[in-house]
Write an enzyme that holds these catalytic residues in place. Structure first.
Site, PDB file in Angstrom:
ATOM      1  N   HIS A  24      26.201  17.148  31.500  1.00  0.00           N
ATOM      2  CA  HIS A  24      26.282  15.871  30.790  1.00  0.00           C
ATOM      3  C   HIS A  24      27.171  14.888  31.556  1.00  0.00           C
ATOM      4  O   HIS A  24      26.773  13.741  31.826  1.00  0.00           O
ATOM      5  CB  HIS A  24      26.847  16.114  29.389  1.00  0.00           C
ATOM      6  N   GLU A  25      28.373  15.333  31.906  1.00  0.00           N
ATOM      7  CA  GLU A  25      29.316  14.453  32.591  1.00  0.00           C
ATOM      8  C   GLU A  25      28.835  14.103  33.995  1.00  0.00           C
ATOM      9  O   GLU A  25      29.165  13.038  34.524  1.00  0.00           O
ATOM     10  CB  GLU A  25      30.700  15.100  32.645  1.00  0.00           C
ATOM     11  N   HIS A  28      26.930  10.868  33.859  1.00  0.00           N
ATOM     12  CA  HIS A  28      27.810   9.699  33.869  1.00  0.00           C
ATOM     13  C   HIS A  28      28.383   9.458  35.267  1.00  0.00           C
ATOM     14  O   HIS A  28      28.421   8.333  35.760  1.00  0.00           O
ATOM     15  CB  HIS A  28      28.968   9.902  32.889  1.00  0.00           C
TER      16      HIS A  28
END
Length: 433
Positions: A24-25, A28
């Protein structure tokens, strides 16, 4: 042996959880760097740092509590109205805003003026904030599709599991035949347990859903093409109307709801069946729909959670479950007496479901979630477009920091809910059936 397998299942789930957070990170991080935003930190977990290493201008690390993760970007919020960081106000709400603004600039270095998050165009900020949840969605889809098409899932088939002795309404509170009850059409036709129904009235029935639909649409004579011990047998049945359970359109039944439809009178056998690409896509769509419905229903399930924790009430199977509860279920999965490949498939489904939940949850348009930042960027875009149409001055960046008081309230609610779920997962956990 069971204890060791349970521990192994918990460890495997935690590893899957950490990978999901890191994944997920990573969404980003990569998009932020792609748009030239400086990212000082990329961390998996919260609390004390267990390991970290700096590469370029980013510190990569793992923290002690595997309940989330984050990246830190420079300039998440724009400066105050005067173009500078404002002094600390005595107002608690103003203080929240200024604290958030200060944190966004606390690591500002020479040359960062052109590497700030808020200076990027709204569509770029939307991409950066959406990339994290999107990575979870991609991972969920890949795992779900791989399991459905590769391993298969336990599903009802066109093979006969058992034949009803007589005609009984689905709303009856007993499955025993009352005196004088008529034989079921299946029994009268000579259908047996183990038979596989391959055609219905001359039409092929590739799956249980197709066969069920055709049975429910039919009353009167019907021809069944059956495979029995490798031989083909043709049976003649006379279907009748009966009260049967209403289906939910996703392969399940609606509790307590009934319809009048055609009735044959047998229970299908279940087995592990590989799904086609089309069936897998359809099931994925159903999972997303059910996930959205479950998210909407969460507030209404809080009283049941409270009763399960403090009043000794039974924990419902569809009760919200946190990381601890999911890890516990993961341990139970590995201790089940089922083939190893089914344990792996079930664990993968659990991890995929977690990723789907992460995607849906983070897309809520509330700060401090990713969806809140996306909503702020979209609002800024609309506001600037409107100003351009009516020939007004550009209003500039939308100051998301002004929403921080609401963000703190939302975060407080989330924390309280998370603690309630955590306690419920410990004292009255959801168990596999």
């Amino acid at each position: 042996m069971t204890t060791w397998m349970t521990i192994l299942g918990i460890v495997v789930f935690v590893v899957g959880l950490l990978f999901s957070i890191a994944w997920h990170e990573l969404g980003h991080l990569t998009t932020a760097k792609m748009f030239g935003i400086r990212v000082p930190q990329y961390m998996v977990g919260f609390g004390p740092t267990l390991f970290s290493r700096k590469k370029g201008d980013t510190e990569y690390g793992v923290k002690a509590v595997p309940l989330g993760g984050y990246i830190r970007m420079i300039g998440m919020f724009p400066p105050g109205d005067d173009g500078k960081l404002q002094a600390r106000s005595t107002s608690p709400f103003r203080g929240m805003i200024e604290d958030a603004r200060s944190a966004a600039f606390e690591e500002l270095q020479p040359g960062d003026e052109h590497r700030l998050f808020y200076t990027r165009k709204p569509w770029k900020r939307v991409i950066v904030m959406f990339a994290g949840p999107f990575m979870n969605l991609v991972l969920a889809v890949v795992i779900f599709m791989s399991v459905l098409m590769g391993f298969g899932i336990n599903t009802q088939t066109t093979q006969v599991g058992s034949v009803s002795d007589c005609v009984i309404s689905a709303s009856a509170k007993t499955d025993k035949c009352p005196a004088g009850a008529k034989d079921s059409p299946a029994k009268a036709a000579g259908l047996r347990a183990g038979d596989k129904i391959v055609t219905f009235n001359g039409r092929a029935v590739p799956d249980w859903g197709t066969l069920q639909e055709q049975i429910r649409r039919t009353t009167g004579p019907a021809t069944l093409g059956v495979e029995r011990h490798g031989a083909k047998v043709t049976l003649q049945a006379d279907l009748i109307e009966n009260k049967v359970a209403r289906t939910d359109g996703h392969g399940g039944y609606v509790p307590g709801e009934y319809v009048t439809a055609g009735f044959l009178g047998f229970t299908p056998a279940s087995g592990i069946v590989q799904q086609t690409f089309g069936q897998s896509v359809d099931r994925m769509g159903n999972m997303v729909t059910q996930g959205v419905q479950s998210l909407v229903q969460v507030p209404g399930k809080i009283p049941d959670l409270w009763n399960a924790v403090f009043n000794g009430a039974e924990r419902k199977q569809d009760s919200p479950m946190g990381v601890v509860g999911a890890a516990r279920v993961g341990g139970e999965v590995f201790s089940l007496h089922i083939p190893p490949e089914q344990r792996v498939a079930t664990m993968l489904f659990l991890v995929a479901g977690f990723n789907l939940s992460l995607f849906l949850f983070n897309m809520l348009p509330l700060l401090p979630l990713d969806g809140g930042h996306i909503a702020g960027a979209l609002w800024e875009s609309l506001r600037r477009a409107f100003a351009k149409v009516v020939r007004r001055p550009d209003p500039g960046p939308f100051d998301v920091a002004k929403l921080m008081p609401i963000a703190y309230v939302v975060a407080g609610i989330f924390i309280c809910f998370t603690l309630l779920v955590l306690v419920a997962d410990v004292v009255n956990p959801v168990k596999l059936t």
